[in-house]
Design an enzyme around this catalytic site. Sequence first.
Site, mmCIF file in Angstrom:
data_model
loop_
_atom_site.group_PDB
_atom_site.id
_atom_site.type_symbol
_atom_site.label_atom_id
_atom_site.label_comp_id
_atom_site.label_asym_id
_atom_site.label_seq_id
_atom_site.Cartn_x
_atom_site.Cartn_y
_atom_site.Cartn_z
ATOM 1 N N GLU A 287 -5.289 -6.481 1.791
ATOM 2 C CA GLU A 287 -3.469 -7.995 2.197
ATOM 3 C C GLU A 287 -3.388 -9.068 1.587
ATOM 4 O OE1 GLU A 287 -4.848 -5.353 3.980
ATOM 5 O OE2 GLU A 287 -3.338 -3.769 4.338
ATOM 6 N N PHE B 106 1.637 -2.650 9.039
ATOM 7 C CA PHE B 106 2.067 -2.720 10.003
ATOM 8 C C PHE B 106 1.745 -4.364 9.845
ATOM 9 C CE2 PHE B 106 0.801 1.287 10.233
ATOM 10 C CZ PHE B 106 1.792 1.990 11.288
ATOM 11 N N ASP C 225 0.743 -5.479 12.485
ATOM 12 C CA ASP C 225 -0.182 -6.000 13.466
ATOM 13 C C ASP C 225 -1.474 -6.076 12.498
ATOM 14 O OD1 ASP C 225 0.185 -2.871 15.759
ATOM 15 O OD2 ASP C 225 1.214 -3.498 14.363
ATOM 16 N N PHE C 226 -1.357 -5.485 11.171
ATOM 17 C CA PHE C 226 -2.111 -6.019 10.085
ATOM 18 C C PHE C 226 -2.632 -7.822 9.876
ATOM 19 C CE2 PHE C 226 -1.839 -1.415 8.507
ATOM 20 C CZ PHE C 226 -1.980 -1.018 9.731
ATOM 21 N N GLU D 233 0.425 -1.386 0.040
ATOM 22 C CA GLU D 233 -0.038 -0.142 -0.148
ATOM 23 C C GLU D 233 0.577 1.306 0.133
ATOM 24 O OE1 GLU D 233 -2.023 -0.298 3.423
ATOM 25 O OE2 GLU D 233 -2.456 -2.293 2.143
ATOM 26 N N HIS E 196 -1.450 -0.482 16.446
ATOM 27 C CA HIS E 196 -0.153 -0.123 15.051
ATOM 28 C C HIS E 196 0.653 -0.188 16.189
ATOM 29 C CE1 HIS E 196 -4.150 1.337 12.823
ATOM 30 N NE2 HIS E 196 -2.655 1.706 11.328
HETATM 31 C C1 LIG Z 1 -5.872 -3.499 7.361
HETATM 32 C C2 LIG Z 1 -5.107 -2.280 7.157
HETATM 33 N N1 LIG Z 1 -4.776 -1.899 6.137
HETATM 34 C C3 LIG Z 1 -4.133 -0.617 5.770
HETATM 35 C C4 LIG Z 1 -3.683 0.137 7.124
HETATM 36 C C5 LIG Z 1 -3.202 1.830 6.474
HETATM 37 N N2 LIG Z 1 -3.986 2.581 6.646
HETATM 38 C C6 LIG Z 1 -4.982 3.756 7.144
HETATM 39 S S1 LIG Z 1 -5.814 4.399 6.573
HETATM 40 C C7 LIG Z 1 -5.732 3.667 5.214
HETATM 41 C C8 LIG Z 1 -6.292 4.449 4.410
HETATM 42 C C9 LIG Z 1 -7.745 4.039 3.901
HETATM 43 O O1 LIG Z 1 -8.455 4.390 2.665
HETATM 44 P P1 LIG Z 1 -10.100 4.864 2.789
HETATM 45 O O2 LIG Z 1 -10.628 3.224 3.067
HETATM 46 O O3 LIG Z 1 -10.190 5.304 2.041
HETATM 47 O O4 LIG Z 1 -10.087 5.986 4.295
HETATM 48 P P2 LIG Z 1 -9.948 7.466 4.233
HETATM 49 O O5 LIG Z 1 -8.516 7.677 4.896
HETATM 50 O O6 LIG Z 1 -10.195 8.444 3.246
HETATM 51 O O7 LIG Z 1 -11.079 8.137 4.944
HETATM 52 C C10 LIG Z 1 -4.891 2.463 5.473
HETATM 53 C C11 LIG Z 1 -4.374 2.241 3.927
HETATM 54 C C12 LIG Z 1 -5.019 -0.467 8.143
HETATM 55 N N3 LIG Z 1 -5.120 0.554 9.002
HETATM 56 N N4 LIG Z 1 -5.782 -1.726 8.038
#
Ligand SMILES: Cc1ncc(C[n+]2csc(CCOP(=O)(O)OP(=O)(O)O)c2C)c(N)n1
Lengths: 322, 322, 337, 337
Positions: D70, D93, D95-96, D30, D139
């Site tokens: 993932e 992370f 954690d995921f 990502e 996290h």
């Molecule tokens: C399972 C997981 N993968 C990756 C992340 C890292 N992460 C946190 S927010 C995010 C983007 C989320 O995008 P979206 O769902 O469009 O929400 P927005 O931030 O735009 O509100 C990512 C990749 C995470 N927290 N959990």
Amino acid sequence: MQLSRADLLKAYRTMKMIREFEERLHIEFAAGEVPGFVHLYAGEEAVATGVCMHLDDRDKITSTHRGHGHCLAKGCDVDGMMAEIFGKTNGLCAGKGGSMHIADLSKGMLGANGIVGGGPPLACGAALAAKKLGTGGVAVSFVGDGGANQGTTLESLNLAAIWSLPCIFVIENNGYAESTSCKYAGACHDFADRASGFNMPGVTVDGHDFFAVHEVTGEAVRRARMGNGPTLIECKVNRYYGHFEGDAQTYRARDEVKTIRETRDCIANFEKKATSSGMLAASELQETSREVLAQIDDAVAKAKAAARPGAADLLTHVYVSY
Amino acid sequence: MQLSRADLLKAYRTMKMIREFEERLHIEFAAGEVPGFVHLYAGEEAVATGVCMHLDDRDKITSTHRGHGHCLAKGCDVDGMMAEIFGKTNGLCAGKGGSMHIADLSKGMLGANGIVGGGPPLACGAALAAKKLGTGGVAVSFVGDGGANQGTTLESLNLAAIWSLPCIFVIENNGYAESTSCKYAGACHDFADRASGFNMPGVTVDGHDFFAVHEVTGEAVRRARMGNGPTLIECKVNRYYGHFEGDAQTYRARDEVKTIRETRDCIANFEKKATSSGMLAASELQETSREVLAQIDDAVAKAKAAARPGAADLLTHVYVSY
Amino acid sequence: MSRQISLQQAVNEALAQEMERDKTVIVMGEDVAGGSGTQGEMDAWGGPLGITKGLWSKFGDRVMDTPISESAFVGAAVGAAVSGLRPVVELMFVDFMGVCFDQILNQAAKFRYMFGGKAVTPLVVRTMYGAGLRAAAQHSQCLYPMFTHVPGLKCVVPSTPYDAKGLLIQAIRDNDPVIFFEHKLLYSIRGEVPEEPYTIPFGEANFVREGSDATIVALGRMVHLASDAAQALAQEGIDCEVIDLRTTSPLDEDSVLESVEKTGRLVVVDEASPRCNIATDIAALAGQKAFASLKAPMAMVTAPHTPVPFSDVLEDQYIPDAKRVAAAVRDTMRYKA
Amino acid sequence: MSRQISLQQAVNEALAQEMERDKTVIVMGEDVAGGSGTQGEMDAWGGPLGITKGLWSKFGDRVMDTPISESAFVGAAVGAAVSGLRPVVELMFVDFMGVCFDQILNQAAKFRYMFGGKAVTPLVVRTMYGAGLRAAAQHSQCLYPMFTHVPGLKCVVPSTPYDAKGLLIQAIRDNDPVIFFEHKLLYSIRGEVPEEPYTIPFGEANFVREGSDATIVALGRMVHLASDAAQALAQEGIDCEVIDLRTTSPLDEDSVLESVEKTGRLVVVDEASPRCNIATDIAALAGQKAFASLKAPMAMVTAPHTPVPFSDVLEDQYIPDAKRVAAAVRDTMRYKA
Ligand SMILES: Cc1ncc(C[n+]2csc(CCOP(=O)(O)OP(=O)(O)O)c2C)c(N)n1
Ligand SMILES: Cc1ncc(C[n+]2csc(CCOP(=O)(O)OP(=O)(O)O)c2C)c(N)n1
Ligand SMILES: [Mg+2]
Ligand SMILES: [Mg+2]
């Protein structure tokens, strides 16, 4: 559903509260006052507000890492939220959760969530409980456009549909998951297009338009309460700040946000509509704004003054009994 | 794609090989000769055969717990498979994998899989490798109707689409996941309906009809090889035995299988079509059947006679180097 | 003589009695009833080994078949648990944790702490573990060490029908998320089990056998090997204490330490793979808190660091057996400082 | 003086050099580039902390942003690894892991064994771990004990820029699946790193400091606390040996045992939560194989059995620190049998 004056004023107060809450956090973060990762909801207020106006204490929501707006719209205490974000002992989670984990189960707010896609299965469960216990409640899961591609979300659509759960999936499509475009990451024109493959109605609305969000959600909530199962609602919207505070946002077009703020801001649009239709007076809005700002000032001052957790708090709350 | 006589004979041999392989295992299992869980593919032969006829050694497949048919159709050695299922040292996996983990990477068979939904992500990767390495290869992921609801599968549809991978998802809808109906578990009319929500073509075919499966797969493989991305193909089919050997199948309608065997059997139908059109002679089919049966007898005899792994084998093959 | 039933029956009975007692208890999982949506019989399966069979007939739609979407339905159980139900969800084989672990690791386990003590998550995840069915690498793992590692989870690994019933009822009444591990090879063992409901508290190990020469700590199916070994050793004049942990989290540290202080010798038997497992956990505990009493190196009898093989020959070698346990105890006895 | 760079730069350089050397190496995850599909800049992020920034500009579409799926993209990396590529996939992370663990636990880790030695899975999963960023319970976890538990995986936990580069290059060239753990708080530490590519073999611990009184075994960020503690103790006349495990699987048992045999005292420092972790693993190893040399109980300095708290006060208390390490060593030294 017809919106009363009181409803409109409440909606305005909620949107304004979210906006000012986030604008203030933006400043406090830059000043180094707020620890951790902070994801601001500014720009998306109409979604949380339009959706949660239909909900009461029987109803549950699950949220995301960008959860402040959902919390406020679902009735979480402003002081308690602010204190939590500052990591204080009087925070809604006693300082143990922080911005990404604010929850208030007594309000049906099942938690912001640091795991993208963490919420939808939980919402299915909340909806199942409502159904089994006959509370008449519904569950709403807020999910981002990024989260819409997570398997947990897609599975949940299926589960909610086959069990005909009173569950509503609100995809907040703000165009980005972190720095990645929703068009790159999501193989679909609109996320609402996925609904039919899971036997549920899907609808896309302008997430800047409180009235539009309010209307389609009303329909979905009625459907759910009547036992007719889930709905997927995609709200196209924008975020005004970076993915998290500190994000330089070079992946965005120059002036992208500026243009939106100037032309499509959900609060400005609401103000225009509400006043031009004569439903609300400009003075009422100003008065509300003043109150909101004062409340936020107060919340921040209290949060800053509040005590930090103490050493003894480290080991508590792991289990109910161990 | 026009099928030559040789193609047809090959298709017949493959279907027949799968059928007899499974019929024989059914007997051997009942006799207590086969350890572990055994999931038979009998009834679904036209799918693996119709799909894999289009594939060559550049191409990869991922399979399921019900993998014997896929293995055979992709060219795995009959003796090696049988020995593996009997847990012998000359098995394709040296007796360490068994029925649920037969693989032959040299043939592009990336493994049966004990995890429902385990295969589709792997197929995306195989397709990605083909694309990056410019081999011209495609990847096919076989998934059951149960597996079609697994998040890993749904995510993979999205990933394959956004990366325009040469990947084909074949949903083998045999009506059941264990004892649960696909209608109960899957919120959709046809699984192919889900394709459009992931920006890819989706098509449903009669999985008893080798010719139909062969045709739609040909189209999908061409599309994939030309760089035009993935396709979802749903094959409606039936399994002749229980979920696994030992399943009493009380969840099925009385005579359900009997009726299908009598009226819609993929091999009987193939025989009829091929002979009535004059493409193949009944004697050729009989000859092929005889050969197949002899080969299976031989494979079973060899498997039974083969050596079991020895104590020293327990600790090998964990790492390439450790 | 009092009633003897199998562990499988004990589990089924515990579920039925708790569902009877408390309307908020629901059961969900793949084929836990079986037959949903089909033209044949309902309640046709009760899971692949028939453990929950009959519950649907008694409790109707409080027993719910699920799609193969473990994240969604395990997560739904978590969400239902914080919304007023007491779900008992079945993760058919613990090997499948990989498709739904987040809902356990990051949601159920952490709610209470993250939310400052405001959440209560009365969830039970029942799951099958362990080798011996010739089910190969993806259907034979133990994996309880991973769950034991996670703060916020409770982990139960019963060894007898009596314990299975009492511990499962406790798990259902418990207000924390509990992972309940059932060994496939133990379902058929029989033992005395009272008809009426009863609970066994968590964190209280069971002294299966008292002894003074060496302590054998075991869990789940390994308890039986430990007992067999102890019996064999008794004939050689070696008097073993056998401790059944019953729950790995909470852990009854006191019982383990007391015993080691008495015997001075420790053998831990764990079917899990050897790195960072329960055996190392118990050995480290003794090395830290009962060091002065130790007369010999701790011994650990575990599976080797390999996936579980399919071949019966290899699998039989893979799984610890009573002989290896006895040998480890003998080595320990023979040790001279 | 030779070149000093940060651990973050060391990781980036290792990736760039290996991508340069071997066209089959690809990077995915990502936002590993960032900006895909947007109207602004490409290569805008390099992950949330910018670790892979610049790789897209150098290697174009061999650096692939992924959806938040993932299971699909980690699984795709596994599938690509058995199909001729050498993917380095980022699980942002650790954690995921809960949303994609199956592809690691049951696919990548087991292919070789299940397939009788016929599969080769040259996969690297890079992931961030550890507490200290006020990132709270979802996290901030370590979780490497879970991966270490899994036969078939290799686990790398570097502590310095030099090690990070050499171990990551080794990981990429290695033919087994490797999980590579990067501590967020170590990215900014600087150290001497040669410009040219080099490898550090797995399973060879690093003697950070030689000493004769007590052995401190640590890994990742904890190595620095251990060194700090050792330095403080030196002034009190306590001479510690500090061992950096570098890889938890394979584990350099010999180095640990040799050292414990020399010093007779063992303190293990592990940031992970305390049950079934690396600390118990190392302590059990010593208790089993270096028992005769031990002069005092083993000590383990770890996080408590709680989720990671958000509050800075609590998080600072949660994470082991040099003082606690020093105190544990002192206790060990003071012990009288
Ligand atoms: C399972 C997981 N993968 C990756 C992340 C890292 N992460 C946190 S927010 C995010 C983007 C989320 O995008 P979206 O769902 O469009 O929400 P927005 O931030 O735009 O509100 C990512 C990749 C995470 N927290 N959990
Ligand atoms: C992740 C996971 N969940 C559950 C199972 C248990 N299981 C094995 S096969 C099966 C049913 C699969 O149904 P389907 O995908 O339709 O394939 P079929 O057996 O009909 O060929 C189930 C639930 C599993 N192996 N993996
Ligand atoms: Mg977004
Ligand atoms: Mg099926």
